[in-house]
Design an enzyme around this catalytic site. Structure first.
Site, PDB file in Angstrom:
ATOM      1  N   TRP A 126       0.852  -1.186   0.000  1.00 24.81           N
ATOM      2  CA  TRP A 126       0.000   0.000   0.000  1.00 24.81           C
ATOM      3  C   TRP A 126       0.892   1.242   0.000  1.00 24.81           C
ATOM      4  O   TRP A 126       1.765   1.376   0.860  1.00 24.81           O
ATOM      5  CB  TRP A 126      -0.877  -0.031   1.248  1.00 24.81           C
ATOM      6  CG  TRP A 126      -1.827   1.097   1.416  1.00 24.81           C
ATOM      7  CD1 TRP A 126      -2.663   1.635   0.477  1.00 24.81           C
ATOM      8  CD2 TRP A 126      -2.069   1.827   2.635  1.00 24.81           C
ATOM      9  NE1 TRP A 126      -3.405   2.655   1.028  1.00 24.81           N
ATOM     10  CE2 TRP A 126      -3.057   2.788   2.351  1.00 24.81           C
ATOM     11  CE3 TRP A 126      -1.542   1.744   3.923  1.00 24.81           C
ATOM     12  CZ2 TRP A 126      -3.536   3.667   3.321  1.00 24.81           C
ATOM     13  CZ3 TRP A 126      -2.019   2.612   4.887  1.00 24.81           C
ATOM     14  CH2 TRP A 126      -3.003   3.567   4.593  1.00 24.81           C
ATOM     15  N   ASP A 207      -0.772  -5.743   9.130  1.00 22.94           N
ATOM     16  CA  ASP A 207      -1.793  -4.783   8.713  1.00 22.94           C
ATOM     17  C   ASP A 207      -3.030  -5.582   8.317  1.00 22.94           C
ATOM     18  O   ASP A 207      -3.047  -6.255   7.290  1.00 22.94           O
ATOM     19  CB  ASP A 207      -1.278  -3.950   7.534  1.00 22.94           C
ATOM     20  CG  ASP A 207      -2.233  -2.825   7.159  1.00 22.94           C
ATOM     21  OD1 ASP A 207      -3.369  -2.786   7.684  1.00 22.94           O
ATOM     22  OD2 ASP A 207      -1.860  -1.981   6.316  1.00 22.94           O
ATOM     23  N   ALA A 209      -6.428  -4.856   7.345  1.00 17.39           N
ATOM     24  CA  ALA A 209      -7.387  -3.827   6.928  1.00 17.39           C
ATOM     25  C   ALA A 209      -8.664  -4.398   6.326  1.00 17.39           C
ATOM     26  O   ALA A 209      -9.650  -3.681   6.184  1.00 17.39           O
ATOM     27  CB  ALA A 209      -6.727  -2.886   5.912  1.00 17.39           C
ATOM     28  N   LYS A 242     -13.558  -0.961   6.282  1.00 14.69           N
ATOM     29  CA  LYS A 242     -14.119  -1.788   5.218  1.00 14.69           C
ATOM     30  C   LYS A 242     -15.174  -2.740   5.744  1.00 14.69           C
ATOM     31  O   LYS A 242     -16.297  -2.774   5.247  1.00 14.69           O
ATOM     32  CB  LYS A 242     -13.013  -2.576   4.504  1.00 14.69           C
ATOM     33  CG  LYS A 242     -12.234  -1.787   3.477  1.00 14.69           C
ATOM     34  CD  LYS A 242     -11.233  -0.848   4.106  1.00 14.69           C
ATOM     35  CE  LYS A 242     -10.413  -0.097   3.064  1.00 14.69           C
ATOM     36  NZ  LYS A 242      -9.458   0.829   3.692  1.00 14.69           N
TER      37      LYS A 242
END
Length: 393
Positions: A126, A207, A209, A242
């Site tokens: 990212w 991470d 996400a 999300k």
């Protein structure tokens, strides 16, 4: 003073959003920004979120500050969702401003603990990971991840590179639904990574996400749980943007799994200190929505069911796009799209081919050919498939 400031390079995704808005062509398709959209092109408010907000509105009696680390109910509920079996005597936690805030605070914590820390990050990753580290002046090195030929994981390269991480270094890993490639590691590969980190003494920063967007809410957390079970120290940055659809509420959390309770207490105090230096008290509305849902059996069940609808919609779009491309190309070279997980896949197109998609077909994606599967619907999939073939990808 202000005239001494230097112009900053615009964020490539935000720039793409503005270009898309300015495009007056009918039928344009936005596959750039990483936001889930339903078949009507809307990012909906989930049913359980609306119900939780209604309950909060009816029962909340104060807007006074919360604790520096955020509300305990939220941090405990998220720990159960991410880790399931919570080693409470070793786990510190911190409510943050989104998953991005969790990443930033994790890196600040790592630097506090080890001023000479180097971060090992996947190539690609990212882009904001790199941007944050560059701004902080943190040294980082990239490890091999994506195989451009197979559109899968270059696991041999990955293993060789992360084995070079030193004791006390950070190895940044995507817990599931790798952004930007969509290419994920298998459980067996995660076990090998755990063994490498055990040997080197490097600290994983996971991470997470997109929990719930790949193979399911629990399946997407299995890699994180495996790492947490194997290693004495782990950092985990999780986002609720999300899977709860509360992007604008900026709701995230940082976990620090310590070797023992004394180290946990040190980490908890340092994390609260970091919040105080940055924004003092974290925002509460989003975290209160999440804790209301996760601690109520009916709301949690409805949320989980809607999250499954979202996940299966994306899987259906992946299968449709892979099938359309198989028919148009007469080959299986695009089957990787159906095998990837999460919102994104990287096509492996050149910047010139990506530009051709934008110029000729009004199809917008990031320059590295990352496309957001959730930006499609069953009617735009054939349009994209034809454009991909016409662009010579």
């Amino acid at each position: 003073m202000l005239s001494n400031l230097k112009p900053q390079a615009p964020d490539s995704i935000l720039k793409l959003i503005e270009e898309f808005k300015a495009d007056t062509r009918q039928g344009k398709i936005d596959l750039g920004v990483g936001v889930y959209k339903d078949p009507q092109g809307v990012t909906p408010v989930m049913r359980a979120v609306k119900a939780a907000e209604q309950r909060i509105w009816e029962t909340q009696t104060t807007k006074a500050y919360t604790g520096l680390a955020g509300e305990t109910d939220y941090r405990d509920a998220m720990a159960r969702m991410v880790l399931r079996d919570v080693p409470s005597d070793r786990l510190a936690s911190l409510a943050t401003v989104g998953g991005t805030g969790a990443i930033r605070q994790a890196l600040e914590l790592a630097r506090l603990a080890n001023p000479g820390v180097t971060v090992h990050v996947s190539n690609p990753t990212w882009p904001n990971h790199l941007s944050i580290m560059k701004f902080m002046g943190l040294p980082f090195v990239e490890y091999r991840y994506f195989d451009a030929e197979t559109r899968g994981v270059d696991f041999d390269g990955l293993k060789a590179d992360i084995a070079k991480a030193g004791k006390g270094d950070i190895v940044l890993l995507h817990g599931c639904c790798h952004n930007p490639t969509g290419a994920n590691l298998t459980p067996e590969q995660w076990a090998e990574i755990a063994a490498i980190l055990e040997k080197s003494g490097a600290i994983p920063l996971i991470d997470l996400a997109y929990q719930g967007f790949g193979d399911g809410l629990d399946a997407d957390a299995e890699a994180t749980r495996l790492i947490a079970a194997r290693l004495p120290e782990v950092l985990i940055a999780a986002s609720c943007s999300k899977n709860f659809g509360i992007y604008r509420e900026r709701t995230g959390i940082l976990f620090a799994l310590a070797e023992n309770s004394a180290a946990r207490d040190l980490a908890q105090g340092s994390m609260a200190f970091l919040n105080r230096q940055n924004y003092s008290f974290p925002p509460d509305h989003g975290s209160r929505i999440v804790s209301t849902i996760l601690t109520d059996e009916a709301l949690r069940a409805d949320w989980a069911a809607e999250l499954e609808e979202v996940r299966n919609t994306m899987l259906g779009l992946r299968a449709q796009l892979a099938s359309e491309l198989r028919d148009l190309s007469g080959s299986d070279r695009f089957d990787f799209i159906g095998q990837h997980r999460g919102m994104f896949s990287r096509l492996g197109a050149t910047p010139e081919q990506v530009q051709k998609l934008k110029t000729d077909a009004a199809i917008y994606m990031v320059g590295d050919s990352r496309l957001n599967i959730a930006g499609l619907n069953q009617h735009t999939v054939p349009v994209l498939a034809r454009a991909i073939i016409d662009a010579g990808i």
